[in-house]
Each structure stands twice: as C-alpha cells, then as structure tokens.
Write a protein that holds these residues in place. Structure first.
Motif, PDB file in Angstrom:
ATOM      1  N   GLY A  98       5.282  -9.646  -8.205  1.00  0.00           N
ATOM      2  CA  GLY A  98       3.923 -10.109  -8.302  1.00  0.00           C
ATOM      3  C   GLY A  98       3.246  -9.855  -7.250  1.00  0.00           C
ATOM      4  N   THR A  99       3.352  -8.096  -6.277  1.00  0.00           N
ATOM      5  CA  THR A  99       2.804  -8.471  -5.307  1.00  0.00           C
ATOM      6  C   THR A  99       1.649  -7.447  -6.011  1.00  0.00           C
ATOM      7  OG1 THR A  99       4.730  -9.052  -3.979  1.00  0.00           O
ATOM      8  CG2 THR A  99       2.500  -7.495  -2.517  1.00  0.00           C
ATOM      9  N   PRO A 100       0.221  -7.741  -5.105  1.00  0.00           N
ATOM     10  CA  PRO A 100      -0.894  -6.778  -5.526  1.00  0.00           C
ATOM     11  C   PRO A 100      -0.653  -5.575  -4.403  1.00  0.00           C
ATOM     12  CG  PRO A 100      -1.406  -9.224  -4.480  1.00  0.00           C
ATOM     13  CD  PRO A 100      -0.361  -9.096  -4.223  1.00  0.00           C
ATOM     14  N   LEU A 101      -0.925  -3.923  -5.206  1.00  0.00           N
ATOM     15  CA  LEU A 101      -0.657  -2.769  -4.877  1.00  0.00           C
ATOM     16  C   LEU A 101      -2.051  -1.927  -4.796  1.00  0.00           C
ATOM     17  CD1 LEU A 101       1.434  -0.504  -4.303  1.00  0.00           C
ATOM     18  CD2 LEU A 101       1.475  -0.159  -6.633  1.00  0.00           C
ATOM     19  N   ILE A 102      -2.133  -1.574  -4.040  1.00  0.00           N
ATOM     20  CA  ILE A 102      -3.118  -0.110  -3.459  1.00  0.00           C
ATOM     21  C   ILE A 102      -2.585   0.929  -4.119  1.00  0.00           C
ATOM     22  CG2 ILE A 102      -4.751   0.380  -2.194  1.00  0.00           C
ATOM     23  CD1 ILE A 102      -5.281  -2.538  -0.782  1.00  0.00           C
ATOM     24  N   ASP A 103      -2.325   1.645  -4.954  1.00  0.00           N
ATOM     25  CA  ASP A 103      -2.021   3.128  -4.815  1.00  0.00           C
ATOM     26  C   ASP A 103      -2.075   3.779  -4.039  1.00  0.00           C
ATOM     27  OD1 ASP A 103      -0.375   5.206  -5.587  1.00  0.00           O
ATOM     28  OD2 ASP A 103      -0.298   4.219  -7.765  1.00  0.00           O
ATOM     29  N   LEU A 104      -2.512   4.013  -2.889  1.00  0.00           N
ATOM     30  CA  LEU A 104      -3.444   5.149  -1.694  1.00  0.00           C
ATOM     31  C   LEU A 104      -2.761   6.429  -2.186  1.00  0.00           C
ATOM     32  CD1 LEU A 104      -5.019   5.021   0.855  1.00  0.00           C
ATOM     33  CD2 LEU A 104      -3.340   4.934   1.872  1.00  0.00           C
ATOM     34  N   THR A 105      -1.292   5.789  -2.495  1.00  0.00           N
ATOM     35  CA  THR A 105      -0.474   7.892  -2.768  1.00  0.00           C
ATOM     36  C   THR A 105      -1.716   8.679  -3.818  1.00  0.00           C
ATOM     37  OG1 THR A 105       1.976   6.587  -2.010  1.00  0.00           O
ATOM     38  CG2 THR A 105       0.888   8.402  -3.435  1.00  0.00           C
ATOM     39  N   ALA A 106      -1.603   7.779  -4.922  1.00  0.00           N
ATOM     40  CA  ALA A 106      -2.939   8.148  -6.062  1.00  0.00           C
ATOM     41  C   ALA A 106      -4.360   8.345  -5.351  1.00  0.00           C
ATOM     42  CB  ALA A 106      -2.468   7.328  -7.732  1.00  0.00           C
ATOM     43  N   LEU A 107      -4.450   7.601  -5.162  1.00  0.00           N
ATOM     44  CA  LEU A 107      -6.163   7.929  -4.882  1.00  0.00           C
ATOM     45  C   LEU A 107      -6.622   8.659  -3.913  1.00  0.00           C
ATOM     46  CD1 LEU A 107      -6.723   3.927  -4.087  1.00  0.00           C
ATOM     47  CD2 LEU A 107      -8.158   5.241  -5.922  1.00  0.00           C
ATOM     48  N   SER A 108      -5.431   9.265  -2.701  1.00  0.00           N
ATOM     49  CA  SER A 108      -5.724   9.961  -1.546  1.00  0.00           C
ATOM     50  C   SER A 108      -5.698  11.450  -1.908  1.00  0.00           C
ATOM     51  CB  SER A 108      -5.119   9.506  -0.952  1.00  0.00           C
ATOM     52  OG  SER A 108      -3.470   9.954  -0.707  1.00  0.00           O
TER      53      SER A 108
ATOM     54  N   VAL B 225       0.766  -1.699  -0.131  1.00  0.00           N
ATOM     55  CA  VAL B 225       0.302   0.005   0.060  1.00  0.00           C
ATOM     56  C   VAL B 225       1.280   1.275   0.091  1.00  0.00           C
ATOM     57  CG1 VAL B 225      -1.656   1.432   1.074  1.00  0.00           C
ATOM     58  CG2 VAL B 225      -1.860  -1.277   1.679  1.00  0.00           C
ATOM     59  N   THR B 226       0.731   2.136  -1.265  1.00  0.00           N
ATOM     60  CA  THR B 226       1.317   2.874  -1.202  1.00  0.00           C
ATOM     61  C   THR B 226       1.327   4.244  -0.418  1.00  0.00           C
ATOM     62  OG1 THR B 226       0.766   4.283  -2.760  1.00  0.00           O
ATOM     63  CG2 THR B 226       2.375   2.375  -3.421  1.00  0.00           C
ATOM     64  N   PRO B 227       2.337   4.877  -0.006  1.00  0.00           N
ATOM     65  CA  PRO B 227       1.843   5.946   0.667  1.00  0.00           C
ATOM     66  C   PRO B 227       0.740   7.558   0.784  1.00  0.00           C
ATOM     67  CG  PRO B 227       3.841   6.638   0.615  1.00  0.00           C
ATOM     68  CD  PRO B 227       3.173   5.453   0.514  1.00  0.00           C
ATOM     69  N   VAL B 228      -0.690   6.972   2.011  1.00  0.00           N
ATOM     70  CA  VAL B 228      -1.274   8.257   2.042  1.00  0.00           C
ATOM     71  C   VAL B 228      -1.210   9.662   1.633  1.00  0.00           C
ATOM     72  CG1 VAL B 228      -1.900   8.190   4.601  1.00  0.00           C
ATOM     73  CG2 VAL B 228      -2.975   8.918   3.332  1.00  0.00           C
TER      74      VAL B 228
END
Length: 278
Positions: free
Chosen positions: A184-194, A151-154
C-alpha cells in the motif's frame, strides 16, 4: 551508526540545488512556516547531487527544489554507485531513519546498480532480495511516522538502430510496482514516465537531457562525453519535473513551476564537493 537530525540538516545548506547528506532548498527566502517539511531521497547516481567539478552533470534529486515551494527542505542522500543493498549495508539508510520525523517524506529509488548481480556488494534479485531491502526503507519510514514513496528507476537512453527506444531495467521496475501494491505504498513510475519522454524526444533530442558534450564544449569534459545513463542540468530538471508532477503525495508541489516549460539550466547550482560523498 547514528547522527542527530540537526547535524544532518546542517550538512550543506545551499542555493536552488546545492546540497546532502545534503540539504537543498528553494532559491529565495520565504517566511518560515510553523513546521518545515523535509523530503529525503535514497537513491543512486541518477538522483545524486554533483559537485562543481562534475558540472553540467546533475541528478534529479539535485533538481527537486525547482518544483517545490520554499518551505520544503530536500535532503538528497542519493549516493553514486549505490544499490538498495549497498546503500543500506553502508549505513546510509540508518542515517536517514535517525533523521526522519513524523510527516517527513522518503523517496526511494533504486534498480540501476541492483542489476549488477555479478557484484555481491550491490547485486540483488528483483523478486527476493531487492524487495526485501526495499521493505527496510518502507518499514524505517513508517516506524518514524514518515511517508515513503517508491520511485521506479529512471530509464536509460537506449535506442535501436531504427531509433526505437527499448527498456533496460529488466524485472526490477515490475518488482517495485508489485511491492508498492502489496504494501500500500505510493508509487511514482519513473521508468514508464521517462521511457515515454525519451521515446517522444527521439535519439538526437535526448542528448540534450543526458550527459552528452562534444570535445572542447565543457571544461570539465575536455575530450567530450557520451553518457547514456546520467543527466546534464536540463535532463535532471525534466526528470525532477516527472517525479514531482506524478508524486501526488509529495508535499509542497509548486504547480506554477511544473507548468513552466522554460526553466533555465542556470537555476541549478553545484556545491564544491559531492555532499553525499563528503
């Protein structure tokens, strides 16, 4: 440094968001399934669970159960001030690895304190030591047959004088994205989303998400507070919504809750002490 799973999961059972190493579950009882799925959170102060004396300050890990079904347990081990390096060096990663079981999920979110390169206990380089430490989390989860998610940093609340948001995490999100692709790890791009959410809301409305309170408004912050990194309850809930909404491999996602735009701040509860620091 070891601890058995039962001890870890007993650390602090609570209400909608009361707990780690703390455990948090959904607020209402439900029939026990054949196997309870557990989500572990390794992260920093933006994800941590806070105590009653800190309210309304809250972390997105504290709010995760709002968007999960009742059979999911959250162990929010996020620690205020931690980087990928210091969290591992303090033995916190070992605690999680000892508690993980096949089928569990590990959310890994660092960057804020890795950027403090002047601090040898916490600072990492995005393309070398940051990635090296993150690999320890991925390898530990996979050795336990659990499922890691990066999870990229908020993003912080950062606006120019013209009211335009700007990014603050340098190359750390890109380094995490590259590592996710490489491994090959799932990523949640919280930086971009936030960042997109803060830009949509603008400088004033984001104050309702971050820990902004006027003098005399909150008994825990009598002189007021203007914190552009940490969240109050509403912001923690909305960032948790981003995480769960984008986390397609997160187990037990409650799609009804994710569609509910009017979840009240009161759904959160605060334990007597910060569980990850107790």
């Amino acid at each position: 440094m070891t601890i058995d799973r039962r001890t870890l999961l007993r650390a602090s059972l609570g209400g909608a968001t009361a707990g780690v190493l703390g455990v948090t579950t959904a607020a209402h009882a439900a029939p026990r399934p054949r196997r309870r799925s557990t989500i572990f959170v390794a992260g920093d102060s933006t994800a941590a669970t806070y105590a009653l004396a800190d309210a309304p300050r809250a972390g997105w890990g504290q709010a995760l159960p709002v968007f999960l079904h009742h059979e999911i347990t959250v162990v929010n081990a996020a620690l205020s001030g931690a980087s990928s390096k210091s969290f591992a060096d303090l033995g916190r990663l070992d605690l999680i690895r000892d508690a993980l079981r096949p089928g569990d999920t590990l959310l890994v979110s660092f960057g804020h304190n890795d950027e403090k390169v002047e601090d040898p206990a916490r600072g990492t380089d995005p393309w070398t030591t940051f990635q090296d430490y993150l690999r320890r989390y991925l390898d530990g989860a996979r050795a336990a047959r659990a499922h890691p998610i990066l999870v990229t940093p908020v993003e912080r609340r950062r606006f120019t004088t013209a009211g335009v948001p700007y990014l603050s995490h340098g190359e750390y999100p890109d380094a995490m994205r590259a590592l996710a692709t490489e491994t090959g790890t799932p990523l949640i791009d919280l930086t971009a989303l936030s960042f997109a959410l803060w830009g949509e809301l603008g400088p004033e409305a984001t104050k309702d998400h971050f820990l902004w309170r006027d003098a005399g408004e909150s008994p825990n912050y009598p002189a007021g507070v203007a914190d552009n990194t940490h969240f109050q309850a509403h912001g923690a809930i909305e960032v948790a919504r981003l995480v769960v909404g984008a986390g397609c491999t997160i187990p037990g996602r409650d799609r009804r809750a994710l569609r509910d735009a009017s979840i009240p701040d009161e759904v959160l509860t605060w334990p007597a002490t910060r569980p990850a620091e107790s």
